[in-house]
Design a protein around this motif. Sequence first.
Motif, PDB file in Angstrom:
ATOM      1  N   HIS A 173       0.867  -1.175   0.000  1.00  0.00           N
ATOM      2  CA  HIS A 173       0.000   0.000   0.000  1.00  0.00           C
ATOM      3  C   HIS A 173       0.908   1.230   0.000  1.00  0.00           C
ATOM      4  O   HIS A 173       1.894   1.278   0.741  1.00  0.00           O
ATOM      5  CB  HIS A 173      -0.901   0.034   1.233  1.00  0.00           C
ATOM      6  CG  HIS A 173      -1.723  -1.199   1.430  1.00  0.00           C
ATOM      7  ND1 HIS A 173      -2.541  -1.725   0.459  1.00  0.00           N
ATOM      8  CD2 HIS A 173      -1.847  -2.020   2.496  1.00  0.00           C
ATOM      9  CE1 HIS A 173      -3.147  -2.804   0.916  1.00  0.00           C
ATOM     10  NE2 HIS A 173      -2.728  -3.014   2.149  1.00  0.00           N
ATOM     11  N   SER A 207       1.129   5.671  -0.054  1.00  0.00           N
ATOM     12  CA  SER A 207       0.400   6.925   0.134  1.00  0.00           C
ATOM     13  C   SER A 207       1.375   8.092   0.082  1.00  0.00           C
ATOM     14  O   SER A 207       2.554   7.956   0.389  1.00  0.00           O
ATOM     15  CB  SER A 207      -0.363   6.925   1.460  1.00  0.00           C
ATOM     16  OG  SER A 207       0.533   6.872   2.540  1.00  0.00           O
ATOM     17  N   ALA A 251      -3.575   7.828  -2.272  1.00  0.00           N
ATOM     18  CA  ALA A 251      -3.262   6.518  -1.711  1.00  0.00           C
ATOM     19  C   ALA A 251      -3.626   5.421  -2.708  1.00  0.00           C
ATOM     20  O   ALA A 251      -4.623   5.524  -3.416  1.00  0.00           O
ATOM     21  CB  ALA A 251      -4.013   6.297  -0.403  1.00  0.00           C
ATOM     22  N   ARG A 292      -4.057   1.226  -2.675  1.00  0.00           N
ATOM     23  CA  ARG A 292      -4.087  -0.031  -1.920  1.00  0.00           C
ATOM     24  C   ARG A 292      -3.855  -1.169  -2.893  1.00  0.00           C
ATOM     25  O   ARG A 292      -4.341  -1.133  -4.012  1.00  0.00           O
ATOM     26  CB  ARG A 292      -5.420  -0.208  -1.203  1.00  0.00           C
ATOM     27  CG  ARG A 292      -5.643   0.851  -0.119  1.00  0.00           C
ATOM     28  CD  ARG A 292      -6.846   0.597   0.734  1.00  0.00           C
ATOM     29  NE  ARG A 292      -6.889  -0.720   1.336  1.00  0.00           N
ATOM     30  CZ  ARG A 292      -6.228  -1.096   2.448  1.00  0.00           C
ATOM     31  NH1 ARG A 292      -5.468  -0.235   3.060  1.00  0.00           N
ATOM     32  NH2 ARG A 292      -6.357  -2.316   2.913  1.00  0.00           N
ATOM     33  N   ASN A 293      -3.125  -2.174  -2.471  1.00  0.00           N
ATOM     34  CA  ASN A 293      -2.770  -3.314  -3.318  1.00  0.00           C
ATOM     35  C   ASN A 293      -2.121  -2.804  -4.606  1.00  0.00           C
ATOM     36  O   ASN A 293      -2.555  -3.108  -5.711  1.00  0.00           O
ATOM     37  CB  ASN A 293      -3.991  -4.195  -3.612  1.00  0.00           C
ATOM     38  CG  ASN A 293      -3.616  -5.532  -4.223  1.00  0.00           C
ATOM     39  OD1 ASN A 293      -2.443  -5.866  -4.345  1.00  0.00           O
ATOM     40  ND2 ASN A 293      -4.621  -6.293  -4.602  1.00  0.00           N
ATOM     41  N   ARG A 314      -6.831  -3.636  -6.705  1.00  0.00           N
ATOM     42  CA  ARG A 314      -6.111  -2.367  -6.571  1.00  0.00           C
ATOM     43  C   ARG A 314      -7.126  -1.238  -6.441  1.00  0.00           C
ATOM     44  O   ARG A 314      -8.155  -1.229  -7.113  1.00  0.00           O
ATOM     45  CB  ARG A 314      -5.241  -2.151  -7.807  1.00  0.00           C
ATOM     46  CG  ARG A 314      -4.429  -0.865  -7.756  1.00  0.00           C
ATOM     47  CD  ARG A 314      -3.621  -0.654  -9.022  1.00  0.00           C
ATOM     48  NE  ARG A 314      -2.720  -1.771  -9.213  1.00  0.00           N
ATOM     49  CZ  ARG A 314      -2.538  -2.368 -10.374  1.00  0.00           C
ATOM     50  NH1 ARG A 314      -3.201  -2.005 -11.436  1.00  0.00           N
ATOM     51  NH2 ARG A 314      -1.685  -3.367 -10.476  1.00  0.00           N
TER      52      ARG A 314
END
Length: 68
Positions: free
Chosen positions: A19, A21, A34, A36-37, A58
């Motif tokens: 992850h 950010s 951000a 994620r995945n 994702r």
Amino acid sequence: PYSPFDEPGVVIGAYGLMHLSLSTHVLGAGVSVAVRNALGRVYPELVAGHLVAPGQPRGLSVRVQKPF
């Protein structure tokens, strides 16, 4: 690694997710991005018997916050 429900002796292998950010200020406003995945890994969130619940794909989020 863990054993799925109702399947003693079966072990599901471990996996990792990335992850990312980033937060900064642009023209006085706070901006956050951000992911994620980030690598788009396909993974099982849960395995129970013959049911496999897939993990989240994702995802991208962007947040802009005005100054006070």
